[in-house]
Scaffold this active site. Structure first.
Site, PDB file in Angstrom:
ATOM      1  N   HIS A 132       0.813  -1.211   0.000  1.00 35.04           N
ATOM      2  CA  HIS A 132       0.000   0.000   0.000  1.00 35.04           C
ATOM      3  C   HIS A 132       0.851   1.269   0.000  1.00 35.04           C
ATOM      4  CE1 HIS A 132       0.863   0.823   4.289  1.00 35.04           C
ATOM      5  NE2 HIS A 132       0.837  -0.495   4.420  1.00 35.04           N
ATOM      6  N   ASP A 133       0.397   2.253  -0.764  1.00 36.34           N
ATOM      7  CA  ASP A 133       0.991   3.590  -0.799  1.00 36.34           C
ATOM      8  C   ASP A 133       2.419   3.590  -1.327  1.00 36.34           C
ATOM      9  OD1 ASP A 133      -1.319   4.974   0.598  1.00 36.34           O
ATOM     10  OD2 ASP A 133      -0.709   3.580   2.170  1.00 36.34           O
ATOM     11  N   GLY A 150       4.994  -0.963   3.080  1.00 30.82           N
ATOM     12  CA  GLY A 150       4.234   0.206   2.658  1.00 30.82           C
ATOM     13  C   GLY A 150       5.077   1.455   2.515  1.00 30.82           C
TER      14      GLY A 150
END
Length: 269
Positions: A132-133, A150
């Protein structure tokens, strides 16, 4: 089955295998192919001539560019593996001509940024994980089983060797090379090569830079800046000041020095 686009040739037909499942809110561009048992979920956008292979899952809220290749069992746009994620709407974006090989996994963002991005002309090899991200530039190569935590950022043309874990919030600079089975816990400066556990820097990524057409003058100045910053024994602030005084400036030298100066996790030396 196939769905004809009015006024186009057969080459621009959308072809969906009878066993595939495509959500009614998904939008497929001209010439897209969806293979057997693939699943395309809600609010997915797939660009023209992209091929979705067998058993691929594109879960939701994902945009994939044109002429991409998603191989057997790849999983894109799934929820982030983050306990702070509470179901907020987030997304994943993949650029044009990117190849995602077997069983690679790419998660959507979290509320922290809301977005995970992979650039154009990338190669994400089998079993790699983009968390994520994370943000990958263009022409990035992740070898087999690279595992990103992340909020990792990887610059254009960077290459990461297989079975390398990357700590959250680490940055790998443009044109850098990270050797296989390394452990990236700190930033890797642009134009350099690093390997090992713990990770160590081994000078410029000279072979890669030469292949990409960097001039001898640029390479000479980058090498001089590298030696001052990483091998002079000076404290970092003093080394950066000396490099800015003594090295002929260029976009590449400025990128290298600015990256090192802005590092929050520390730079691999």
């Amino acid at each position: 089955m196939s769905e004809n686009i009015p006024g186009t040739t057969r080459a621009l037909e959308i072809r969906i295998h009878p066993t595939a499942i495509v959500d009614s809110t998904a939008a497929l561009g001209p010439g897209v192919e969806v293979g057997p048992w693939a699943i395309i979920g809600p609010d997915v956008r797939i660009g023209a001539r992209t091929v979705v292979g067998p058993r691929v899952l594109v879960e939701r809220d994902t945009t994939i560019g044109e002429e991409c290749r998603l191989h057997n069992g790849a999983v894109l746009g799934t929820d982030p593996q983050d306990l702070k994620y509470l179901g907020e709407k987030t997304s994943l974006e993949v650029g044009d001509r990117t190849v995602i090989r077997e069983f690679a996994t790419l998660n959507r963002g979290t509320v922290a940024e809301g977005l995970t991005t992979v650039g154009s002309d990338c190669l994400i090899m089998a079993y790699s994980h983009v968390a994520h991200d994370c943000h990958l530039g263009d022409h990035v190569i992740l070898s087999n089983s690279v595992n990103m935590a992340g909020h990792v950022t990887i610059g254009d043309y960077a290459i990461v060797g297989g079975m390398t874990p990357i700590h959250q919030f680490v940055r790998i600079g443009a044109h850098a090379f990270v050797g296989g089975a390394s452990r990236a816990a700190q930033d890797v400066a642009p134009f350099t090569r690093a390997a090992g556990n713990p990770l160590s820097s081994y000078g410029l990524n000279s072979v890669g830079l030469e292949r990409r057409g960097f001039s001898e003058e640029v390479l000479k100045n980058l090498k001089k800046a590298y030696k001052i910053v990483f091998r002079s024994g000076l404290l970092l602030e003093a080394a950066l000041e000396q490099a800015r005084t003594e090295v002929e400036r260029s976009d590449e030298v400025d990128l290298f020095l600015d990256f090192v100066e802005s590092s929050e996790r520390g730079v691999t030396r």
